[in-house]
Design a protein around this motif. Structure first.
Motif, PDB file in Angstrom:
ATOM      1  N   PRO A 206       1.276   1.465 -10.259  1.00  0.00           N
ATOM      2  CA  PRO A 206       2.170   2.402 -10.949  1.00  0.00           C
ATOM      3  C   PRO A 206       1.564   2.839 -12.273  1.00  0.00           C
ATOM      4  O   PRO A 206       0.908   2.053 -12.959  1.00  0.00           O
ATOM      5  CB  PRO A 206       3.451   1.598 -11.155  1.00  0.00           C
ATOM      6  CG  PRO A 206       3.031   0.165 -11.084  1.00  0.00           C
ATOM      7  CD  PRO A 206       1.808   0.121 -10.218  1.00  0.00           C
ATOM      8  N   ALA A 207       1.764   4.102 -12.629  1.00  0.00           N
ATOM      9  CA  ALA A 207       1.253   4.620 -13.898  1.00  0.00           C
ATOM     10  C   ALA A 207       2.043   4.055 -15.076  1.00  0.00           C
ATOM     11  O   ALA A 207       1.484   3.822 -16.147  1.00  0.00           O
ATOM     12  CB  ALA A 207       1.318   6.136 -13.914  1.00  0.00           C
TER      13      ALA A 207
ATOM     14  N   SER B  90       0.852  -1.188   0.000  1.00  0.00           N
ATOM     15  CA  SER B  90       0.000   0.000   0.000  1.00  0.00           C
ATOM     16  C   SER B  90       0.889   1.240   0.000  1.00  0.00           C
ATOM     17  O   SER B  90       2.099   1.140   0.155  1.00  0.00           O
ATOM     18  CB  SER B  90      -0.894   0.033   1.244  1.00  0.00           C
ATOM     19  OG  SER B  90      -1.747  -1.083   1.268  1.00  0.00           O
ATOM     20  N   VAL B  91       0.260   2.396  -0.168  1.00  0.00           N
ATOM     21  CA  VAL B  91       0.970   3.664  -0.048  1.00  0.00           C
ATOM     22  C   VAL B  91       0.333   4.438   1.093  1.00  0.00           C
ATOM     23  O   VAL B  91      -0.892   4.561   1.164  1.00  0.00           O
ATOM     24  CB  VAL B  91       0.894   4.490  -1.357  1.00  0.00           C
ATOM     25  CG1 VAL B  91       1.508   5.860  -1.161  1.00  0.00           C
ATOM     26  CG2 VAL B  91       1.602   3.775  -2.482  1.00  0.00           C
TER      27      VAL B  91
ATOM     28  N   VAL C  25       7.267   7.961  -2.831  1.00  0.00           N
ATOM     29  CA  VAL C  25       6.788   8.051  -4.210  1.00  0.00           C
ATOM     30  C   VAL C  25       5.809   9.209  -4.341  1.00  0.00           C
ATOM     31  O   VAL C  25       5.214   9.653  -3.353  1.00  0.00           O
ATOM     32  CB  VAL C  25       6.102   6.732  -4.657  1.00  0.00           C
ATOM     33  CG1 VAL C  25       7.099   5.593  -4.735  1.00  0.00           C
ATOM     34  CG2 VAL C  25       4.942   6.360  -3.747  1.00  0.00           C
ATOM     35  N   TRP C  26       5.648   9.707  -5.569  1.00  0.00           N
ATOM     36  CA  TRP C  26       4.650  10.727  -5.868  1.00  0.00           C
ATOM     37  C   TRP C  26       3.412  10.030  -6.401  1.00  0.00           C
ATOM     38  O   TRP C  26       3.512   9.162  -7.266  1.00  0.00           O
ATOM     39  CB  TRP C  26       5.176  11.717  -6.897  1.00  0.00           C
ATOM     40  CG  TRP C  26       6.205  12.638  -6.336  1.00  0.00           C
ATOM     41  CD1 TRP C  26       7.550  12.556  -6.486  1.00  0.00           C
ATOM     42  CD2 TRP C  26       5.966  13.774  -5.513  1.00  0.00           C
ATOM     43  NE1 TRP C  26       8.170  13.574  -5.813  1.00  0.00           N
ATOM     44  CE2 TRP C  26       7.211  14.344  -5.202  1.00  0.00           C
ATOM     45  CE3 TRP C  26       4.812  14.369  -4.996  1.00  0.00           C
ATOM     46  CZ2 TRP C  26       7.338  15.481  -4.410  1.00  0.00           C
ATOM     47  CZ3 TRP C  26       4.947  15.499  -4.213  1.00  0.00           C
ATOM     48  CH2 TRP C  26       6.190  16.047  -3.920  1.00  0.00           C
ATOM     49  N   CYS C  27       2.237  10.400  -5.889  1.00  0.00           N
ATOM     50  CA  CYS C  27       0.986   9.742  -6.259  1.00  0.00           C
ATOM     51  C   CYS C  27      -0.099  10.754  -6.588  1.00  0.00           C
ATOM     52  O   CYS C  27      -0.112  11.860  -6.061  1.00  0.00           O
ATOM     53  CB  CYS C  27       0.465   8.890  -5.105  1.00  0.00           C
ATOM     54  SG  CYS C  27       1.597   7.641  -4.524  1.00  0.00           S
TER      55      CYS C  27
ATOM     56  N   VAL D  58       0.856   5.756  -8.713  1.00  0.00           N
ATOM     57  CA  VAL D  58       2.230   6.227  -8.557  1.00  0.00           C
ATOM     58  C   VAL D  58       2.687   6.809  -9.889  1.00  0.00           C
ATOM     59  O   VAL D  58       2.697   6.125 -10.909  1.00  0.00           O
ATOM     60  CB  VAL D  58       3.166   5.083  -8.108  1.00  0.00           C
ATOM     61  CG1 VAL D  58       4.600   5.588  -7.983  1.00  0.00           C
ATOM     62  CG2 VAL D  58       2.694   4.493  -6.787  1.00  0.00           C
ATOM     63  N   VAL D  59       3.043   8.091  -9.868  1.00  0.00           N
ATOM     64  CA  VAL D  59       3.458   8.788 -11.085  1.00  0.00           C
ATOM     65  C   VAL D  59       4.936   9.157 -11.080  1.00  0.00           C
ATOM     66  O   VAL D  59       5.449   9.672 -12.058  1.00  0.00           O
ATOM     67  CB  VAL D  59       2.593  10.046 -11.353  1.00  0.00           C
ATOM     68  CG1 VAL D  59       1.164   9.661 -11.637  1.00  0.00           C
ATOM     69  CG2 VAL D  59       2.673  11.022 -10.188  1.00  0.00           C
ATOM     70  N   GLY D  60       5.620   8.900  -9.975  1.00  0.00           N
ATOM     71  CA  GLY D  60       7.044   9.214  -9.906  1.00  0.00           C
ATOM     72  C   GLY D  60       7.666   8.719  -8.643  1.00  0.00           C
ATOM     73  O   GLY D  60       6.976   8.441  -7.654  1.00  0.00           O
TER      74      GLY D  60
END
Length: 76
Positions: free
Chosen positions: A49-50, A37-38, A61-63, A73-75
């Motif tokens: 993940p994107a 999970s995040v 992570v960037w979400c 997750v985009v980065g």
């Protein structure tokens, strides 16, 4: 080989543009990957993940939060 490389680049550009179009009015949030999970603030969300990227448990992570409550997750 050149055609395959062009196709990969085209797909990558298409995915990047789709992510940008979908999220341009949303703000990315920082989260920590924990056990599948995040964790973003007080929320624990499932994630996907994107694009193909590498991260592991404990990584930041960037979400973007999707409409269905999933962290995308985009980065890293």
């Amino acid at each position: 080989m050149a055609d395959l490389s062009r196709m990969k680049n085209a797909v990558s550009n298409l995915v990047s543009q789709a992510i940008y179009d979908r999220t341009k009015n949303q703000k990315a949030r920082r989260g920590i990957v924990r056990g599948g999970s995040v964790v973003i603030g007080e929320k624990v969300l499932p994630f996907a993940p994107a694009v193909d990227m590498f991260f592991k448990d404990g990584d930041a992570v960037w979400c973007i939060i999707s409409d269905n409550g999933m962290a995308v997750v985009v980065g890293v």
